[in-house]
Design a protein around this motif. Sequence first.
Motif, PDB file in Angstrom:
ATOM      1  N   PHE A   1     -41.324  16.173 -46.575  1.00 56.08           N
ATOM      2  CA  PHE A   1     -41.182  15.106 -45.814  1.00 56.08           C
ATOM      3  C   PHE A   1     -41.982  13.742 -46.425  1.00 56.08           C
ATOM      4  O   PHE A   1     -41.034  12.867 -46.214  1.00 56.08           O
ATOM      5  N   ARG A   2     -42.932  13.918 -47.144  1.00 59.04           N
ATOM      6  CA  ARG A   2     -43.594  12.805 -47.807  1.00 59.04           C
ATOM      7  C   ARG A   2     -42.554  12.218 -48.952  1.00 59.04           C
ATOM      8  O   ARG A   2     -42.485  11.188 -49.126  1.00 59.04           O
ATOM      9  N   GLU A   3     -42.037  13.001 -49.411  1.00 54.97           N
ATOM     10  CA  GLU A   3     -41.145  12.778 -50.714  1.00 54.97           C
ATOM     11  C   GLU A   3     -39.878  12.103 -49.989  1.00 54.97           C
ATOM     12  O   GLU A   3     -39.323  11.155 -50.777  1.00 54.97           O
ATOM     13  N   ALA A   4     -39.199  12.605 -48.726  1.00 57.12           N
ATOM     14  CA  ALA A   4     -38.214  12.027 -48.150  1.00 57.12           C
ATOM     15  C   ALA A   4     -38.619  10.349 -47.962  1.00 57.12           C
ATOM     16  O   ALA A   4     -37.692   9.534 -48.160  1.00 57.12           O
ATOM     17  N   VAL A   5     -39.730  10.429 -47.424  1.00 56.16           N
ATOM     18  CA  VAL A   5     -39.978   8.858 -46.877  1.00 56.16           C
ATOM     19  C   VAL A   5     -40.238   7.998 -48.208  1.00 56.16           C
ATOM     20  O   VAL A   5     -39.590   6.974 -48.174  1.00 56.16           O
ATOM     21  N   ALA A   6     -40.570   8.399 -49.346  1.00 59.88           N
ATOM     22  CA  ALA A   6     -40.829   7.633 -50.497  1.00 59.88           C
ATOM     23  C   ALA A   6     -39.288   7.375 -51.307  1.00 59.88           C
ATOM     24  O   ALA A   6     -39.452   6.505 -51.948  1.00 59.88           O
ATOM     25  N   ALA A   7     -38.292   8.182 -50.794  1.00 63.69           N
ATOM     26  CA  ALA A   7     -36.931   8.187 -51.367  1.00 63.69           C
ATOM     27  C   ALA A   7     -36.136   7.040 -50.758  1.00 63.69           C
ATOM     28  O   ALA A   7     -34.971   6.679 -51.195  1.00 63.69           O
ATOM     29  N   VAL A   8     -36.490   6.369 -49.501  1.00 62.50           N
ATOM     30  CA  VAL A   8     -35.770   5.542 -48.858  1.00 62.50           C
ATOM     31  C   VAL A   8     -36.640   4.090 -48.803  1.00 62.50           C
ATOM     32  O   VAL A   8     -37.802   3.975 -48.902  1.00 62.50           O
ATOM     33  N   PRO A   9     -35.716   3.117 -48.652  1.00 61.35           N
ATOM     34  CA  PRO A   9     -36.202   1.803 -48.460  1.00 61.35           C
ATOM     35  C   PRO A   9     -36.729   1.485 -47.339  1.00 61.35           C
ATOM     36  O   PRO A   9     -36.887   2.335 -46.527  1.00 61.35           O
ATOM     37  N   PRO A  10     -37.811   0.591 -47.271  1.00 64.22           N
ATOM     38  CA  PRO A  10     -38.660   0.173 -46.204  1.00 64.22           C
ATOM     39  C   PRO A  10     -37.319   0.019 -45.015  1.00 64.22           C
ATOM     40  O   PRO A  10     -36.242  -0.655 -45.120  1.00 64.22           O
ATOM     41  N   GLY A  11     -37.757   0.243 -43.660  1.00 57.92           N
ATOM     42  CA  GLY A  11     -36.777   0.033 -42.621  1.00 57.92           C
ATOM     43  C   GLY A  11     -36.609   1.234 -42.053  1.00 57.92           C
ATOM     44  O   GLY A  11     -37.577   2.289 -41.746  1.00 57.92           O
ATOM     45  N   ARG A  12     -35.488   1.345 -41.000  1.00 59.35           N
ATOM     46  CA  ARG A  12     -35.232   2.643 -40.344  1.00 59.35           C
ATOM     47  C   ARG A  12     -34.920   3.967 -41.370  1.00 59.35           C
ATOM     48  O   ARG A  12     -34.216   3.944 -41.970  1.00 59.35           O
ATOM     49  N   LEU A  13     -35.596   4.972 -40.787  1.00 56.47           N
ATOM     50  CA  LEU A  13     -35.277   6.385 -41.263  1.00 56.47           C
ATOM     51  C   LEU A  13     -35.078   7.265 -40.083  1.00 56.47           C
ATOM     52  O   LEU A  13     -35.892   7.472 -39.314  1.00 56.47           O
ATOM     53  N   GLU A  14     -33.892   7.769 -39.983  1.00 53.00           N
ATOM     54  CA  GLU A  14     -33.479   8.622 -38.765  1.00 53.00           C
ATOM     55  C   GLU A  14     -33.711  10.151 -39.276  1.00 53.00           C
ATOM     56  O   GLU A  14     -33.458  10.284 -40.625  1.00 53.00           O
ATOM     57  N   VAL A  15     -34.292  10.903 -38.629  1.00 52.16           N
ATOM     58  CA  VAL A  15     -34.662  12.423 -38.781  1.00 52.16           C
ATOM     59  C   VAL A  15     -33.854  13.284 -38.121  1.00 52.16           C
ATOM     60  O   VAL A  15     -34.381  13.200 -36.589  1.00 52.16           O
ATOM     61  N   ILE A  16     -33.111  14.169 -38.315  1.00 49.67           N
ATOM     62  CA  ILE A  16     -32.424  14.929 -37.513  1.00 49.67           C
ATOM     63  C   ILE A  16     -32.769  16.362 -37.703  1.00 49.67           C
ATOM     64  O   ILE A  16     -32.560  16.939 -38.995  1.00 49.67           O
ATOM     65  N   ALA A  17     -33.382  17.345 -36.926  1.00 51.59           N
ATOM     66  CA  ALA A  17     -33.929  18.641 -37.233  1.00 51.59           C
ATOM     67  C   ALA A  17     -33.768  19.505 -36.185  1.00 51.59           C
ATOM     68  O   ALA A  17     -33.707  19.152 -35.132  1.00 51.59           O
ATOM     69  N   ASN A  18     -33.480  21.096 -36.524  1.00 58.46           N
ATOM     70  CA  ASN A  18     -33.691  21.852 -35.521  1.00 58.46           C
ATOM     71  C   ASN A  18     -34.916  22.172 -35.344  1.00 58.46           C
ATOM     72  O   ASN A  18     -35.795  21.735 -35.748  1.00 58.46           O
ATOM     73  N   TYR A  19     -35.065  23.203 -34.451  1.00 56.57           N
ATOM     74  CA  TYR A  19     -36.502  23.527 -33.550  1.00 56.57           C
ATOM     75  C   TYR A  19     -37.794  23.297 -34.591  1.00 56.57           C
ATOM     76  O   TYR A  19     -38.586  22.508 -34.528  1.00 56.57           O
ATOM     77  N   THR A  20     -37.781  24.551 -35.427  1.00 55.75           N
ATOM     78  CA  THR A  20     -39.089  24.654 -36.273  1.00 55.75           C
ATOM     79  C   THR A  20     -39.115  23.676 -37.270  1.00 55.75           C
ATOM     80  O   THR A  20     -40.119  23.179 -37.622  1.00 55.75           O
ATOM     81  N   ALA A  21     -37.993  23.027 -37.801  1.00 52.02           N
ATOM     82  CA  ALA A  21     -37.982  22.019 -38.655  1.00 52.02           C
ATOM     83  C   ALA A  21     -38.652  20.700 -38.072  1.00 52.02           C
ATOM     84  O   ALA A  21     -39.271  20.051 -38.667  1.00 52.02           O
ATOM     85  N   PHE A  22     -38.136  20.579 -36.877  1.00 52.45           N
ATOM     86  CA  PHE A  22     -38.607  19.399 -36.123  1.00 52.45           C
ATOM     87  C   PHE A  22     -40.014  19.570 -35.804  1.00 52.45           C
ATOM     88  O   PHE A  22     -40.973  18.464 -36.178  1.00 52.45           O
ATOM     89  N   GLN A  23     -40.674  20.633 -35.690  1.00 51.85           N
ATOM     90  CA  GLN A  23     -42.086  20.776 -35.310  1.00 51.85           C
ATOM     91  C   GLN A  23     -42.853  20.662 -36.651  1.00 51.85           C
ATOM     92  O   GLN A  23     -43.855  20.080 -36.707  1.00 51.85           O
TER      93      GLN A  23
END
Length: 413
Positions: A381-403
């Motif tokens: 997840f940390r890598e994902a945050v670093a890969a997008v520009p400042p602003g909105r990041l939408e996260v869509i995940a199923n149950y355990t991925a969400f947790q």
Amino acid sequence: MPLRAKVASSVSRTAAALSRAAGKGDGSVIGGWIGLKIDPELLAHLANGRSIALVSGTNGKTTTTRLTAAALGVLGPVATNSFGANMPTGHTSALAKAGRTPFAVLEVDEHYLPQVIEATEPHAIALLNLSRDQLDRAKEVAMMAQLWRATLIRYPAIRVVANADDPMVVWAATPPAGPLRAERVVTWFSAGQRWHDDSWVCPECGSAIERSGEDWWCAGCPLRRPRPQWVVEDEGVLDPTGAWHKVQLQLPGKVNIGNAATALAVAAEFGVRPTDAVSRLGTVTSVAGRYAQVVRDGRNIRLLLAKNPASWLEAFDMADEAPTLLSINARDPDGLDTSWLFDVDFAPLRGRQVLITGDRAYDLAVRLDVNRVPFQHVRTFREAVAAVPPGRLEVIANYTAFQDIRAELDRVN
């Protein structure tokens, strides 16, 4: 309560509190599990004397339960399983923790609805929808509708608030012709149903379900869409008198206005006027972490839960046109079969930055490639945050991925 039930209730609360203190979870399962081991009738004892609403369906249970509890709060304190523990252990823990409240609103797993009805003797039941979910271990949709229908036939006095847009729900909520049909009180709501792929065949006779706009009917028998008393219209809800109530939510998406309509309809079964309840719906900001927004490193991260094809369709509607992280696991709570990914149309994600992660990211990668949606694989997840520009990041995940992602955010805190 009998002495045994009092002891079981006290031990249940203590176990739940110890679980929370030890950082092992919110205690909403272990407390109820231990309590029911001491007294198998504990849920019935705790439900006795309360006026109870049950909320069940494949999608939207947790949010609708939270909104219904807010609406019913007009009348007094309401016990509820707000963390989404929707089996009898969770119900037992929630009622034990709440103490003697006059009301309770309980989210119920659709498989456990017959058992919970028997234990709690609810005043009203909300039936939201039925669609495919975890078919490696769960019932087919038609079998679930049959289970509900057979259960409700045994309890004709319970008030039912049901989705007029779902043929499976309508069939389950409508008793066979005869004296029972005259006795049953059903209030119908219409929140719109965009997912139709689990209701093409009539559960009564096997003929095709025909559709025209919002209307639907069976080509071979009298089953058809009933006239709803509660209807989502624009940004509000029409009640049975024809009055329109503007719904101002802090939760995203039209689907949540539909959940709000259901909540108002259920609360009305307890005598709550929509004019008194509608403003309380806007106090709900996050539901068991869903829709929560967190700021990290200049990114405004919003968490959306999606667990099956129908809920992924709604998640795409809620998400902004912004970089989007998709995370898929296939652990026991998620269901082990990921073939359902091919029932989801990922085309709405074209044109935005898409990242994927999770235990089954490669399954998701194949699906996105078939759908011609470019993506980037990230391992954390940390890598994902670093890969997008400042602003909105939408996260869509199923149950355990969400947790997993929630836990990662908590560790950063």
